[in-house]
Design an enzyme around this catalytic site. Structure first.
Site, PDB file in Angstrom:
ATOM      1  N   GLU A  29      53.474 -15.199  20.260  1.00 58.17           N
ATOM      2  CA  GLU A  29      54.506 -14.649  19.648  1.00 58.17           C
ATOM      3  C   GLU A  29      54.568 -15.232  18.220  1.00 58.17           C
ATOM      4  OE1 GLU A  29      54.098 -14.634  22.925  1.00 58.17           O
ATOM      5  OE2 GLU A  29      55.300 -12.274  23.486  1.00 58.17           O
ATOM      6  N   HIS A  58      64.762 -11.673  30.997  1.00 57.16           N
ATOM      7  CA  HIS A  58      63.488 -10.573  31.131  1.00 57.16           C
ATOM      8  C   HIS A  58      64.804  -9.370  30.879  1.00 57.16           C
ATOM      9  CE1 HIS A  58      60.304 -12.511  32.563  1.00 57.16           C
ATOM     10  NE2 HIS A  58      59.251 -11.599  31.241  1.00 57.16           N
TER      11      HIS A  58
END
Lengths: 333, 396
Positions: free
Chosen positions: A63, A132
């Site tokens: 990322e 998450h």
């Protein structure tokens, strides 16, 4: 008569990207699984087949690296769409979003633009637990130099994504995984390849006179559902869909509050330093304060990391009954 | 064309009668262009290679013009940085100031080997590159002093200066490396045969995002030259104390690498040319380690002697100074005269002085500019000031 089409949010996002990829060859998409897998949530389905390796790029699980690469590409003249599989993973890359993307135009006194869109699902999903499920609206909306957009329905998704891609500045585009599969009516106007929705303008989804409900993303739907129930009891709610978190359309909220005299904010994120907290502060500082008949009420996610067990998860997020309860408390009925 | 050589006698002043000793003697030696060696070939240090069969050449050709130009570039950067040191001590420059003196051969050598249309990005020790990439001394110093005539109108400061094909100036250690790989991606995407030089230091070499960038650059064969300016210290930490492997040219693993004498402008030039050819031929990225040295501490707030000895600094100055080395090479090969170099020095001093004058007299940016340039190509917007009644305006 305008033909109404039922389009899922997923397809609306797909259409938006497809149209913008076609319109401007500098636009490209990168992220994990966006190409050959058709997107982790199938949002980019069919795009790789149509546009190929050059424009739809599968990245390794890096990322910070690929967000930085996307920002660099934007600095050098391209218009990247950088997908985070969920915004939880954007934390690995947040320095690139803030320090490399958001601040650069200012630091360079306008010499260096960064036309980039960071998009992906934000907030809670279902059963994915604490790491998450975080909502990043407040964190990103805190920073000058970013635009932060949070669509609710398919028209929002399509029109706002197109505007975001066409914007010459960094845009954080917060989607919602639970909405991807939900179909919404889409007007024929919204089917046009030039259909855009301006960033920074809220929409009144339902007119009402007794109380204003302000929300963004999935909870706009919850507010409308609550409004339907309350209407049966004679309480008419005005429901405002923020559409953009930053810059926030405070004027629309104020205009509504001056009419209804009561305000409830509804969001999935945590209460402290959140979107609702900002709305409270802005209302207090502005002309609408004197029109309030009671303090603003915030309906938020519970101030805990997201639990896994279904019964616990259900009680960690605002339910329709929580909104109804809060409306009645605010109205003192 | 041949001009006559005119030679004046140089008199030793103490042999003159007393009354003449107050005369100032000017030694004028005018020699024609044709008297100097127009071009010479120099031996340069062999580069250590990683995953390469062949490396840069062992000899470098230098023309007189090139030599004078490299000298001028390096001396300008040197004097500009020393002026910044002075201004900082006078508190006219504030905040961070990371000086580049000692490392000039890197910036000059790289610029000599790439095109203006290529791209370059570096970290915060950026003033040298800001100059070689085309920003004037005036605009650099005025940015350091925070004036409206600065290259970023005073909004950026030392670490945030930009120019066409130059992306700063970046404050977060290592963050510029993925950016550089992204610029290289844009070059590849646009098919313009350009490349990106992406610089970082020995300290940044341990950042995870570098390895993410190496992986993607190699995977996608991005035209990116990753250059590690190894000046032996990441702030106060020596390379031995920071890195399990100090062979920075090998850290790209599957990416070929070259280790280069960063104090020799010709060595840097040849190595970068080699690297540029590698990238432009579609072979993908390459890593270069430039072994260099900074005379100043990490920044102006670091005296630079707590983690290294003064002897070490002095030794580099006497034995490996990049500017002296070039000058001596040219003099010993009769490529230029001492006087010519002196003239260049005088001219640079004058330019730097004028720039400093501007940088200290130019006004600070107007308060109206406070909120401008948040966005690019955007309608004007209102920005909240420090209190609710303070509503400020922002234009693009």
């Amino acid at each position: 008569i305008q033909a109404q089409f039922n389009v899922t949010v997923r397809d609306a996002l797909n259409q938006a990207m497809d149209e913008e990829l076609e319109r401007d060859e500098r636009v490209f998409l990168l992220g994990e699984e966006v190409a050959q897998y058709d997107g982790a949530y199938k949002v980019s389905r069919g795009l790789w087949k149509k546009y190929g390796d050059k424009r739809i790029i599968d990245t390794p699980i890096s990322e910070m690296g690929f967000a930085g690469i996307a920002v660099g590409a934007a600095m050098a003249g391209l218009r990247p769409i950088c997908e985070f599989m969920t915004f939880n993973f954007s934390m690995q890359a947040i320095d690139q979003v803030i320090n490399s993307a958001a601040k650069t135009c200012y630091m360079s006194a306008g010499l260096q633009a960064v036309p980039i869109v960071f998009r992906g699902p934000n907030g809670a999903s279902a059963g994915v637990a604490a790491q998450h499920s975080q909502c990043f609206a407040a964190w990103y909306a805190h920073c000058p130099g970013l635009k932060v957009v949070s669509p609710w329905n398919s028209e929002d998704a399509k029109g706002l994504l197109k505007s975001s891609i066409r914007d010459d500045n960094p845009v954080v585009f917060l989607e919602n995984e639970l909405l991807y599969g939900v179909p919404f009516e889409m007007s024929e106007e919204a089917q046009s390849k030039d259909f855009t929705i301006p960033i920074g303008k809220a929409k009144v989804e339902r007119a009402g006179s007794h109380i204003t409900l302000v929300s963004h993303s999935r909870y706009v739907g919850h507010c409308l559902d609550a409004a339907a129930v309350l209407a049966k009891e004679g309480i008419e709610c005005e429901v405002i869909n923020l559409r953009t978190i930053r810059p926030m359309d405070v004027e629309s909220i104020e205009a509504s509050v001056m009419k209804t005299n009561h305000l409830v904010t509804v969001e999935g994120g945590w209460p402290q330093f959140g979107v609702g907290a900002e709305i409270c502060a802005r209302i207090m500082e502005g002309s609408a304060f004197n029109y309030l008949d009671s303090p603003v009420t915030r309906v938020t996610g519970v101030d805990i990391p997201m639990p896994y067990a279904k019964i616990l998860e259900d009680h960690s997020l605002p339910q329709i009954k929580d909104i109804i309860f809060s409306v009645k408390k605010t109205l003192n009925v | 064309m041949r001009n006559a050589i005119t030679v004046c006698f140089r008199l030793k002043i103490d042999t003159l009668p007393k009354k003449n000793q107050t005369l100032s003697l000017k030694v004028v030696v005018s020699r024609s262009f044709a008297d100097f060696t127009p071009q010479a070939t120099f031996d340069i240090k062999k580069c250590d290679l990683h995953r390469l069969e062949e490396g840069p050449p062992l000899k470098a050709e230098l023309t007189r013009d090139q030599g004078l130009q490299y000298y001028r570039t390096m001396q300008t950067v040197r004097r500009m940085e020393l002026k910044a040191d002075q201004l900082y001590k006078q508190k006219i420059i504030r905040g961070f100031c990371h000086l580049y003196d000692g490392q000039e051969a890197c910036a000059a050598g790289i610029e000599a080997s790439i095109n203006p249309t290529d791209h370059l990005i570096t970290a915060y020790r950026a003033h040298g590159y800001t100059y070689t990439r085309g920003v004037s001394i005036k605009e650099i110093l005025a940015e350091l002093t925070g004036r409206k005539g600065g290259v970023a109108k005073g909004k950026g400061g030392s670490m945030h200066m930009y120019a066409p094909h130059f992306y700063g100036g970046n404050g977060i250690v290592g963050a510029q490396v993925p950016l550089g790989a992204g610029i290289a991606l844009a070059c590849q995407y646009q098919g313009n045969n350009q490349l990106c030089v992406t610089l970082y230091g020995d300290g940044a070499a341990n950042q995870g995002q570098l390895f993410e960038s190496f992986n993607m650059a190699a995977l996608w064969k991005l035209p990116c030259i990753f250059i590690c300016e190894n000046n032996k210290y990441g702030m106060g930490t020596s390379v031995e104390r920071a890195s399990a492997s100090i062979d920075y040219y090998k850290r790209g693993d599957f990416i070929p690498g070259i280790r280069v004498d960063g104090m020799d402008v010709l060595c840097v030039r040849e190595a970068t040319k080699f690297a540029a050819d590698h990238c432009r031929s579609g072979k993908g990225p390459i890593v270069m380690e430039l072994q260099t040295y900074r005379y100043h501490g990490h920044s102006m707030s670091d005296p630079g002697v707590s983690y290294r000895t003064r002897e070490e600094i002095q030794e580099v100055r006497t034995k490996s100074d990049p500017i002296s080395m070039l000058k001596e090479r040219m003099l010993s090969n009769n490529m230029a005269s001492v006087e010519e170099f002196k003239e260049i020095d005088v001219d640079i001093r004058k330019q730097v002085e004028e720039a400093a004058q501007f940088a200290t007299s130019d006004p600070e940016p107007p308060l109206e500019d406070l909120c401008n340039h948040i966005f690019y190509n955007n309608p004007p917007l209102e920005v909240r000031g420090t209190n609710p009644w303070s509503k400020l305006k922002s234009v693009s």
